[in-house]
Design an enzyme around this catalytic site. Structure first.
Site, PDB file in Angstrom:
ATOM      1  CG  ASP A 159      -1.804  -1.199   1.234  1.00 31.78           C
ATOM      2  OD1 ASP A 159      -2.015  -1.741   0.517  1.00 31.78           O
ATOM      3  OD2 ASP A 159      -2.383  -1.305   2.619  1.00 31.78           O
ATOM      4  NE  ARG A 190      -3.975  -0.644   5.414  1.00 31.87           N
ATOM      5  CZ  ARG A 190      -3.539  -0.462   6.411  1.00 31.87           C
ATOM      6  NH1 ARG A 190      -4.036  -0.950   7.466  1.00 31.87           N
ATOM      7  NH2 ARG A 190      -2.427   0.457   6.791  1.00 31.87           N
ATOM      8  CG  HIS A 197      -5.393 -11.447  -1.594  1.00 34.04           C
ATOM      9  ND1 HIS A 197      -6.655 -11.325  -1.351  1.00 34.04           N
ATOM     10  CD2 HIS A 197      -4.844 -11.083  -0.190  1.00 34.04           C
ATOM     11  CE1 HIS A 197      -7.005 -10.969  -0.304  1.00 34.04           C
ATOM     12  NE2 HIS A 197      -5.985 -10.843   0.543  1.00 34.04           N
TER      13      HIS A 197
END
Ligand code: F6P
Length: 363
Positions: free
Chosen positions: A142, A186, A287
Site C-alpha cells: 500500500d 486500503r 491478492h
C-alpha cells in the site's frame, strides 16, 4: 561491534508482500557474518505468543532473494497487546504480552526485527513499553507507512496491477466497454494512482478524492461521443463517493484492523451501466497484487532496509524503524510512525501530472 549481541529474532507481521524474503536474507546473512545467531519467529507475533521459533542457517536464507511471500509465515491477527481468543460462542480480547516477554527471554533473544506495516509497528510499540529491544523494517504494497517515502512490495504490486490494466485495455477497446478495475491500497491511493497513471487509465478513484458517480457517467458518455468507445476506470478499494460510505466487504472481529474493503468496482460498473446504457464490467485484482517475484527495485530496497536494520541492531539503536527519505536510508522512532497512515497529498506531482494528461479523478 555487536557488543553483547548474540542472538536476535526476526518476524514478518501483517499481510505478506513481495520482498519479505529479501529482508530476511539480508538481516540473517549480515548478522551471521557479524557472529550473531538469528532466530526465525513463525507467523508474525503469533510465533512469539505460541513460542514457535527456529534458528536460521545459511541454507534457510539461500535462494530466497527472488521468492515472493515469507519463509517465516505471516499473520495479521496477532497483536500481543490485544489478542483475540475464542471464548464461549465468540471471541474475547486479551493482553498476552507477558507470554511474549517470557518466550523472548527463554529463547535468549537480545533483540528482534519486525518487518511489517502500521499494525505491526503499533504492536511493536506495545512490546517496547515492556522492555523488549525491537528494530522495525517497513513493508506494504500500500506504501502507506508514515515516515518513509517508500515501502518495499509497492513497486511489485504496481507492476502487477499495471500489467493487468494493460490486458484489460484489450477487451475494453475490442468490445467498447467500460471496465472498472478494483485495486488494493486500503485508505491510501498510492497503488491505484501509480498503476493507473502508468497504464493510462481514463479515470482513477482514490481515497483522498471523493467521487461523484454522475460525473463519472458523464465522463464515459463524453468519451464515447468523441470516438473513444471505451473507458478504463481504476478504483482504489478505499475510495468513496462524496458524502457516502466506504465499501466494506467484511468485518473480521478477530483482527486488530477488522475492516476489509471491497465492492467499489462492482458498484461503479453497475451504476455506469444503469445510468448510461454503456456496457460495463468490474474486475477485482485482489491478492494477486501481493504475490509473485519481487521486482529488482523491491529486491534492492529490501536488501538495503535489511542491512540497515542489522546496523541498527549492531549499534543497539532499538525502538527505531528503517525509512527511506529523499533517496537516503535512515531510521526514525517506531512510536512516531505507529497508528498513522501516509496518504497521497492532493498537490502531489503524480496527481498534477495525471490531471495534466487528462486523467479524471471523479471529482
Ligand atoms: O495492507 C495490504 C492489503 O493487501 C491491503 O491492500 C488490503 O486492504 C488488505 O491487505 C487485505 O487484507 P487481507 O489479506 O486480510 O484480506
Amino acid at each position: 561491534m555487536g557488543k553483547n549481541l548474540k542472538r536476535v529474532g526476526i518476524l514478518t507481521g501483517g499481510g505478506d508482500c513481495p520482498g519479505l524474503n529479501a529482508v530476511i536474507r539480508a538481516v540473517t546473512k549480515a548478522a551471521m557474518g557479524g557472529g550473531i545467531e538469528v532466530v526465525g519467529i513463525e507467523d508474525g507475533y503469533l510465533g512469539l505468543i505460541q513460542n514457535r521459533m527456529r534458528v536460521l542457517n545459511n541454507e534457510d536464507v539461500s535462494n530466497i532473494l527472488t521468492t515472493g511471500g515469507t519463509i517465516l509465515g505471516a499473520c495479521n491477527k496477532s497483536n500481543p497487546a490485544a489478542y483475540s481468543v475464542p471464548e464461549g460462542e465468540g471471541w474475547v480480547v486479551r493482553d498476552v504480552r507477558d507470554k511474549v516477554v517470557e518466550h523472548y527471554e527463554s529463547a535468549g533473544l537480545d533483540a528482534f526485527v519486525v518487518i511489517g506495516g502500521d499494525g505491526t509497528m503499533s504492536s511493536a510499540v506495545k512490546l517496547i513499553e515492556r522492555g523488549l529491544n525491537i528494530v522495525g523494517v517497513p513493508k506494504t504494497i500500500d506504501n502507506d507507512l508514515w515516515g518513509t517515502d517508500i515501502t518495499f512490495g509497492h513497486d511489485t504490486a504496481v507492476q502487477t496491477a499495471a500489467e493487468a490494466l494493460d490486458k484489460v485495455h484489450t477487451t475494453a477497446s475490442s468490445h467498447h466497454r467500460v471496465m472498472v478495475v478494483e485495486l488494493m491500497g486500503r485508505y491510501a491511493g498510492w497503488l491505484a494512482l501509480n498503476a493507473g497513471l502508468a497504464s493510462g487509465a481514463d479515470v482513477i478513484l482514490i481515497p483522498e478524492i471523493a467521487f461523484d458517480i454522475e460525473r463519472i457517467c458523464s465522463k464515459c458518455v463524453e468519451r464515447s461521443k468523441h470516438g473513444k468507445r471505451f473507458t478504463i476506470i481504476v478504483a482504489g478499494e478505499g475510495a468513496k463517493p462524496a458524502g457516502g460510505e466506504l465499501f466494506v466487504e467484511r468485518v473480521d472481529d478477530t483482527s486488530p484492523d477488522p475492516i476489509r474493503l471491497g465492492g467499489i468496482a462492482h458498484y461503479v460498473a453497475r451504476e455506469v451501466e444503469t445510468r448510461t446504457g454503456l456496457e460495463s464490467r468490474s474486475i477485482v485484482l485482489g491478492h494477486i497484487q501481493r504475490g509473485g517475484i519481487p521486482t529488482p527495485r523491491d529486491r534492492l530496497l529490501a536488501t538495503q532496509f535489511g542491512f540497515h536494520a542489522f546496523e541498527l541492531l549492531q549499534q543497539r539503536r532499538f525502538g527505531r524503524v528503517v525509512v527511506e527519505r529523499e533517496g537516503k536510508i535512515g531510521s526514525t522512532p517506531i512510536a512516531d510512525v505507529a497508528d498513522k497512515i501516509r496518504t497521497v497529498p492532493l498537490d502531489h506531482v503524480l496527481i498534477r501530472s495525471a490531471r495534466a494528461v487528462g486523467t479524471y479523478f471523479g471529482d
